[in-house]
Design a protein around this motif. Structure first.
Motif, PDB file in Angstrom:
ATOM      1  N   GLN A  33      -6.237   1.297   0.867  1.00 10.64           N
ATOM      2  CA  GLN A  33      -7.035   0.086   2.068  1.00 10.64           C
ATOM      3  C   GLN A  33      -6.690  -0.747   0.669  1.00 10.64           C
ATOM      4  OE1 GLN A  33      -8.074  -0.491   4.862  1.00 10.64           O
ATOM      5  NE2 GLN A  33      -6.762   1.407   4.699  1.00 10.64           N
ATOM      6  N   HIS A  34      -6.459  -1.310  -0.262  1.00  8.27           N
ATOM      7  CA  HIS A  34      -7.179  -2.219  -1.112  1.00  8.27           C
ATOM      8  C   HIS A  34      -5.233  -2.302  -1.865  1.00  8.27           C
ATOM      9  CE1 HIS A  34     -11.355  -1.733  -0.657  1.00  8.27           C
ATOM     10  NE2 HIS A  34     -10.347   0.002  -1.521  1.00  8.27           N
ATOM     11  N   PRO A  35      -5.024  -2.950  -1.774  1.00  2.23           N
ATOM     12  CA  PRO A  35      -3.224  -3.413  -1.324  1.00  2.23           C
ATOM     13  C   PRO A  35      -3.501  -4.977  -2.551  1.00  2.23           C
ATOM     14  CG  PRO A  35      -2.861  -4.023   0.905  1.00  2.23           C
ATOM     15  CD  PRO A  35      -4.550  -3.419  -0.300  1.00  2.23           C
ATOM     16  N   ALA A  36      -2.997  -4.680  -3.679  1.00  9.97           N
ATOM     17  CA  ALA A  36      -2.421  -6.236  -4.721  1.00  9.97           C
ATOM     18  C   ALA A  36      -1.680  -6.747  -3.986  1.00  9.97           C
ATOM     19  CB  ALA A  36      -2.996  -5.932  -5.914  1.00  9.97           C
ATOM     20  N   VAL A  37      -1.274  -8.073  -4.779  1.00  9.76           N
ATOM     21  CA  VAL A  37       0.176  -8.773  -4.797  1.00  9.76           C
ATOM     22  C   VAL A  37       0.814  -8.416  -6.071  1.00  9.76           C
ATOM     23  CG1 VAL A  37       1.338 -10.806  -5.302  1.00  9.76           C
ATOM     24  CG2 VAL A  37      -1.159 -11.129  -4.025  1.00  9.76           C
ATOM     25  N   GLY A  38       2.095  -7.722  -5.071  1.00 12.87           N
ATOM     26  CA  GLY A  38       2.870  -7.372  -6.706  1.00 12.87           C
ATOM     27  C   GLY A  38       2.998  -5.788  -6.181  1.00 12.87           C
ATOM     28  N   VAL A  45       4.235  -6.772  -1.674  1.00 11.37           N
ATOM     29  CA  VAL A  45       3.062  -7.085  -1.349  1.00 11.37           C
ATOM     30  C   VAL A  45       3.197  -9.092  -1.831  1.00 11.37           C
ATOM     31  CG1 VAL A  45       0.469  -7.322  -0.667  1.00 11.37           C
ATOM     32  CG2 VAL A  45       1.905  -5.536  -0.641  1.00 11.37           C
ATOM     33  N   GLU A  46       3.176  -9.420  -1.053  1.00  9.26           N
ATOM     34  CA  GLU A  46       2.924 -11.252  -1.058  1.00  9.26           C
ATOM     35  C   GLU A  46       1.437 -11.687  -0.987  1.00  9.26           C
ATOM     36  OE1 GLU A  46       4.954 -12.281  -2.892  1.00  9.26           O
ATOM     37  OE2 GLU A  46       6.977 -11.193  -2.762  1.00  9.26           O
ATOM     38  N   ILE A  47       1.078 -12.012  -0.079  1.00  7.48           N
ATOM     39  CA  ILE A  47      -0.380 -11.937   0.138  1.00  7.48           C
ATOM     40  C   ILE A  47      -1.166 -10.742   0.956  1.00  7.48           C
ATOM     41  CG2 ILE A  47      -2.155 -13.701   1.366  1.00  7.48           C
ATOM     42  CD1 ILE A  47       0.754 -16.023   1.604  1.00  7.48           C
ATOM     43  N   ALA A  48      -2.253 -10.393   0.633  1.00  6.01           N
ATOM     44  CA  ALA A  48      -3.528  -9.652   0.260  1.00  6.01           C
ATOM     45  C   ALA A  48      -4.778 -10.131   0.817  1.00  6.01           C
ATOM     46  CB  ALA A  48      -2.951  -7.940  -0.039  1.00  6.01           C
ATOM     47  N   ASP A  49      -5.297 -10.436   2.070  1.00  6.58           N
ATOM     48  CA  ASP A  49      -6.291 -11.448   1.820  1.00  6.58           C
ATOM     49  C   ASP A  49      -6.917 -11.019   3.135  1.00  6.58           C
ATOM     50  OD1 ASP A  49      -8.623 -13.459   2.373  1.00  6.58           O
ATOM     51  OD2 ASP A  49      -7.016 -15.169   2.656  1.00  6.58           O
TER      52      ASP A  49
END
Length: 207
Positions: A111-116, A128-132
């Protein structure tokens, strides 16, 4: 002796040409924009800047009777096992060796993907490029040729989920090969959007 096969060949070429023109003119616009409004198709969405010179763009959308915060969890955990799957026809995905197993549960560990972050392995892997949270989730393949964005737009008590695929197809062969694949992509993505809708509405209504 050679006249009839020649005429038959010309007829087949003409029929294929007419079919292709019909598809490109009348059917393809619907295939590539299923569920989306004209404004959504024309809108600049998060992730568009990652592949500005795309060879093709598919913008599809669905209305979900749930707030963005009930939808984003399903996007955040998408991907092959042990992630949450793609909420589409798993058996088709797995015929291609993608190891997809769609879950009906929110998986807290994803539930907490991060850019990269990388989703998947091998040539199918994406970054992942955007996780907002509650707004947008965007991935891009490691070769940079495919950007897949999900944008969440609140509308009253509902949310519009807009899925956009931007892709680059180096070479004529890949461009031609994509044409018959586009209807199949609609079948899979329509099922996916409806799968997310079902899960998000169940989550929202359960509180």
């Amino acid at each position: 002796m050679t006249t009839r096969p020649f005429i038959v060949g010309i007829g087949l070429v003409a029929a294929m040409g007419a079919t292709t023109i019909t598809y490109l003119t009348w059917i393809r616009p619907w295939v590539m924009t299923w569920g989306a409004t004209d404004d959504e198709v024309a809108a600049e969405l998060p992730g568009d800047e990652l592949l500005p010179a795309a060879d093709g763009v598919a913008t599809r959308a669905i209305t979900i009777d749930a707030p963005p915060e009930a939808i984003y969890p399903w996007l955040a955990q998408m991907g092959p096992s042990p992630r949450g799957g793609a909420y589409t026809y798993d058996w088709i995905e797995n015929l291609l060796g993608l190891d997809m197993h769609s879950t009906d549960q929110v998986l807290e560990e994803f539930q907490h993907p991060a850019v990269g972050d990388t989703i998947g392995v091998g040539p199918e892997a994406s970054r992942v490029e955007i996780a907002d949270p509650g707004r947008a989730f965007v991935t891009r393949t490691t070769d940079g040729d495919w950007v897949w964005s999900f944008t969440l737009v609140p509308v009253g008590h509902s949310t519009r989920l807009i899925s956009r695929n931007r892709f680059r197809l180096p070479g004529l062969a890949k461009k031609l090969a994509m044409i018959p694949m586009e209807p199949g992509s609609l079948i899979m993505e329509r099922k996916m959007l409806m799968g997310i809708k079902e899960r998000a509405e169940a989550l929202a209504h359960a509180g």
